[in-house]
Write an enzyme that holds these catalytic residues in place. Structure first.
Site, PDB file in Angstrom:
ATOM      1  N   SER A 303       0.728  -1.204   0.091  1.00 20.57           N
ATOM      2  CA  SER A 303       0.014  -0.093   0.100  1.00 20.57           C
ATOM      3  C   SER A 303       0.818   1.359   0.157  1.00 20.57           C
ATOM      4  O   SER A 303       1.496   1.529  -0.824  1.00 20.57           O
ATOM      5  CB  SER A 303      -0.983  -0.019   1.286  1.00 20.57           C
ATOM      6  OG  SER A 303      -2.206   0.688   1.024  1.00 20.57           O
ATOM      7  N   ASP A 314       9.286   4.901 -10.946  1.00 18.01           N
ATOM      8  CA  ASP A 314       9.059   5.456 -12.089  1.00 18.01           C
ATOM      9  C   ASP A 314       9.826   6.568 -12.396  1.00 18.01           C
ATOM     10  O   ASP A 314      10.162   7.034 -13.523  1.00 18.01           O
ATOM     11  CB  ASP A 314       7.509   5.942 -12.049  1.00 18.01           C
ATOM     12  CG  ASP A 314       6.582   4.809 -12.230  1.00 18.01           C
ATOM     13  OD1 ASP A 314       6.978   3.770 -12.565  1.00 18.01           O
ATOM     14  OD2 ASP A 314       5.378   4.936 -12.352  1.00 18.01           O
ATOM     15  N   LYS A 328      -1.054  -3.988  -2.919  1.00 21.91           N
ATOM     16  CA  LYS A 328      -2.458  -3.575  -2.688  1.00 21.91           C
ATOM     17  C   LYS A 328      -2.478  -2.166  -3.328  1.00 21.91           C
ATOM     18  O   LYS A 328      -1.929  -1.124  -2.847  1.00 21.91           O
ATOM     19  CB  LYS A 328      -2.527  -3.265  -1.218  1.00 21.91           C
ATOM     20  CG  LYS A 328      -3.832  -2.569  -0.703  1.00 21.91           C
ATOM     21  CD  LYS A 328      -4.191  -2.583   0.664  1.00 21.91           C
ATOM     22  CE  LYS A 328      -5.161  -1.891   1.204  1.00 21.91           C
ATOM     23  NZ  LYS A 328      -5.364  -0.579   0.794  1.00 21.91           N
TER      24      LYS A 328
END
Length: 449
Positions: A303, A314, A328
């Site tokens: 999470s 990224d 999650k």
């Protein structure tokens, strides 16, 4: 009156917290369809009422009405997905304590042994440490009441309480003939979600165990302290350890990501309707000043942890090392309801800066290295019915995300760093002992967002 709600992300065990306004979904049905749908809903509610009354009247023992209703609410929410739940007043208070990162208590980390509470370690500068409580002490009585027969949670609840109130501990200590009687006064205890140390003389190691209200500030302090301790010229890089971190407050996950980023999107959350989409962006200022970063993840990283790992991956600001994370990718809103209780309802999915949904897929490391799980740990887990491999995709009723779902990886971190192959590799990479094309990460190769 509209109540204030909170959104948070807990993964493996328990997700990220932001204040949001409660919104009502648009009515998309034609008037005649809406009337028919409402009529069908009321018939179902009448059915519930009929069953409820039949149970009250005819069950073999007189049931508790409140427990029946609570069980019905629990069933309704749990049928949606594994993370939508009902929290009674106590559960709601416990959740608030966890996210605040502080509570009234004594300042000891404990476990259970032979029916007694065993002190793992007293926390520095707390009532327990000041009173001389030691690691290995066994707590036999709390205010004269025997600990045997209590669960660990029940014992912890008794030790917590209002600040400035006293409690008497009866302690059995190895080497002492008689039990010790200590009276401690409860104080505010801050849960340390960030711990740091120097590795190999020139690497800053930062362990983040959860994302509570103090995490962002504590991370900034850890970066500053490590930089000063090692020396900016000597410092070769940082290791950020997110292994077995189940998540926490969303705003803190954003702060942690922002600490290493100068610009760009960190995360977006997307609800049922397009207008519910929110994007969070980094502010100028990389507190690590461009030093290489390695983030450690495993099957217990979930999470909010995955938000940090996904954002830094990224942007090519960090190299992600370890094994596939939990996966999650949903957001829960905590909505207070009557009786000082609350419901935790899944209201959105979150996406990494490149637009990836990690729901039931997880973060794939740039450098994969699965930590071996010792045989005795596997056997204990099997005996307790606990899976050593963890992942959202294995949870019953999880939100689906296409056909390429993945089932996670082991959530094991060796207690002794000398057995920690993932940490060893991270250190070797930063020191140049080993080479890998994925390290150091190159921000110039980041995915545009």
């Amino acid at each position: 009156m509209m109540r204030r709600t909170s959104v948070f992300l807990f993964g493996a065990a328990a997700g990220a917290l932001i204040a949001v306004g409660a919104t009502q979904p648009r009515l998309l049905l034609q008037p005649s369809q809406a009337v028919a749908a409402a009529s069908d809903t009321y018939r179902q509610l009448n059915l519930f009422g009929d069953v409820f009354e039949r149970v009250r009247a005819d069950y073999v023992e007189k049931p508790d009405d409140a427990k029946l209703v609570e069980a019905a609410i629990n069933g309704m929410l749990s049928s949606l997905d594994p993370h939508s739940t009902y929290m009674d007043a106590k559960d709601f208070r416990d959740m608030q304590v966890q996210t605040r990162g502080q509570f009234g208590g004594l300042g000891i980390e404990v476990t259970m042994e032979d029916g007694l509470v065993k002190v793992v370690a007293p926390i520095d500068d707390t009532p327990a440490a000041k009173a001389g409580v030691q690691a290995g002490d066994l707590i036999a009585k709390l205010d004269g009441e025997e600990v045997k027969g209590l669960t660990l949670n029940q014992a912890v609840d008794k030790m917590r309480g209002a600040v400035a109130t006293p409690i008497k501990l009866t302690i059995i200590r190895k080497g002492q003939d008689k039990p010790l009687e200590l009276t401690l006064t409860r104080d505010i205890i801050n849960i340390k979600s960030v711990r740091s140390r120097v590795e190999a003389d020139d690497i800053g190691y930062i362990r983040i165990t959860s994302f509570s209200e103090q995490t962002g500030d504590n991370l900034k302090k850890a970066i500053a302290d490590l930089t000063k301790q090692i020396g900016e010229d000597k410092l070769k890089g940082f290791i950020v350890d997110l292994r077995n971190n189940p998540g926490g407050l969303l705003d803190q996950a954003i702060d942690v990501s922002d600490a290493f980023l100068d610009r760009g999107e960190i995360v977006s959350t997307r609800g049922r309707n397009a207008e519910e989409t929110e994007r969070r962006n980094a502010r100028p200022g990389d507190l690590a000043k461009g030093k290489p970063v390695i983030v450690l993840v495993n099957g217990g990283s979930a999470s909010a942890s995955e938000i940090v790992a996904g954002a830094l991956q990224d942007h090519k600001r960090a190299t992600i090392l370890g094994s596939l994370s939990f996966g999650k990718g949903s957001v829960q809103t905590v909505i207070p309801v009557s009786g000082n209780a609350a419901i935790k309802l899944t209201t959105a999915r979150y996406y990494t800066p490149s637009g990836r949904s990690i729901q039931a897929k997880g973060i794939e490391p740039d450098i994969e290295l699965v930590q071996d799980v010792p045989q005795d740990v596997k056997e204990k887990a099997e005996a307790a019915g606990v899976e050593t491999t963890r992942g959202e995709a294995s949870l019953k009723g999880h939100l689906k995300n296409g056909e390429d779902e993945q089932t996670g990886s082991p959530a094991y971190v060796p207690p002794d760093p000398k057995d920690d192959t993932q940490l060893k590799l991270a250190i070797d990479l930063i020191q140049g002992v080993q080479k890998n094309a994925a390290y150091p990460a190159d921000p110039k190769a980041a995915v545009p967002n």
